[in-house]
Enzyme design. Structure first.
Site, PDB file in Angstrom:
ATOM      1  CG  ASP A 165       0.701  50.600  91.056  1.00 57.31           C
ATOM      2  OD1 ASP A 165       1.933  50.482  90.919  1.00 57.31           O
ATOM      3  OD2 ASP A 165      -0.101  50.532  90.104  1.00 57.31           O
ATOM      4  CG  ASP A 167      -3.331  49.154  88.289  1.00 57.14           C
ATOM      5  OD1 ASP A 167      -2.294  49.098  88.978  1.00 57.14           O
ATOM      6  OD2 ASP A 167      -3.302  49.144  87.041  1.00 57.14           O
ATOM      7  CG  ASP A 192       2.944  53.538  85.573  1.00 58.34           C
ATOM      8  OD1 ASP A 192       2.900  54.528  84.826  1.00 58.34           O
ATOM      9  OD2 ASP A 192       3.989  53.120  86.105  1.00 58.34           O
TER      10      ASP A 192
END
EC number: 3.1.3.18
Length: 234
Positions: free
Chosen positions: A12, A174, A14
């Site tokens: 991922d 995250d 961000d």
């Protein structure tokens, strides 16, 4: 005997690869200021990110008691994109240990890719400004396909573009979208706790958690791939 495909690690963006929170908050507040709304804070961000700029703006406006109609959203998205792209890379930095971890994986023959719900143009632009695009065999965003995380096809299509194999892929993220897309695609997941999840990542059911990128080693990836293959075979 045909050799096994090269392992692929999909990240991922961000809150996983890059700490983008300051620039996201600044561009989001610039955007909603056009409506006279109170600025959002970093604490709000964990409830806003994960589905791209459009949803982030919608959520921020709803949070400030100003739901948007369909016709008012597009100019706000344009305002956000113009501000965000025009200020790249801003304060954004790779998380500690990331570059060393990617160098280690690449030297071990691994492929790397990015699978983010951020617009592909913004993801590519940001990675290019930071000099990181050369690490990745594929970079896909929330508008690359007709589907996005947690839809399994976003990840499997990214794997295909990167020249990888689902059976030799690990997803690193995250948030719930990252863990869910991994489960949906049938690949093991690694969670990082320093990103933007609005709940503790251990509650999301990842296969492993790392607290620093110096823990992301070839040995860890191979172990997870082996354990996952055994679990699926049972």
């Amino acid at each position: 005997m045909t050799p096994a495909p090269a392992p692929l690690v999909v990240f991922d963006l961000d809150g996983t690869l890059l700490d983008t929170h300051t620039d996201l908050v600044e561009s989001l507040n610039h955007t909603i200021a056009a409506l006279g709304l109170e600025p959002v804070t970093y604490d709000d961000l964990t409830h806003l990110v994960g589905q791209g700029a459009r949803v982030m703006i919608e959520r921020a406006c709803r949070l400030r008691g100003h739901p948007l109609s369909a016709d008012t959203l597009p100019p706000l998205v344009e305002r956000f994109v113009a501000h965000y792209a025009g200020n790249m890379p801003g304060h954004t930095q790779p998380y500690p240990g990331l570059i060393a971890a990617m160098d280690l994986l690449k030297s071990g023959g691994y492929r790397l890719a990015v699978c983010t719900n951020k617009m592909e143009s913004l993801a590519r632009g940001l990675l290019e400004k930071l000099g990181l695009t050369g690490y990745f065999d594929a970079i896909t965003g929330g508008d690359t396909f007709e589907y996005r995380k947690p839809d399994a096809r976003h990840l499997t299509s990214t794997i295909e573009r990167a020249g990888g194999d689902v059976s030799r892929t690990v997803m690193v993220g995250d948030s719930i979208n990252d863990i869910a897309v991994a489960k949906n695609a049938g690949v093991p997941s690694i969670a990082v706790p320093f990103g933007y999840s609005d709940v503790p990542v251990n509650t999301l059911g990842p296969d492993h958690i790392i607290t620093h990128f110096d823990e992301l080693t070839t040995e860890l990836v191979e172990r997870l791939l082996g354990e996952y293959a055994e679990k699926v075979a049972v």
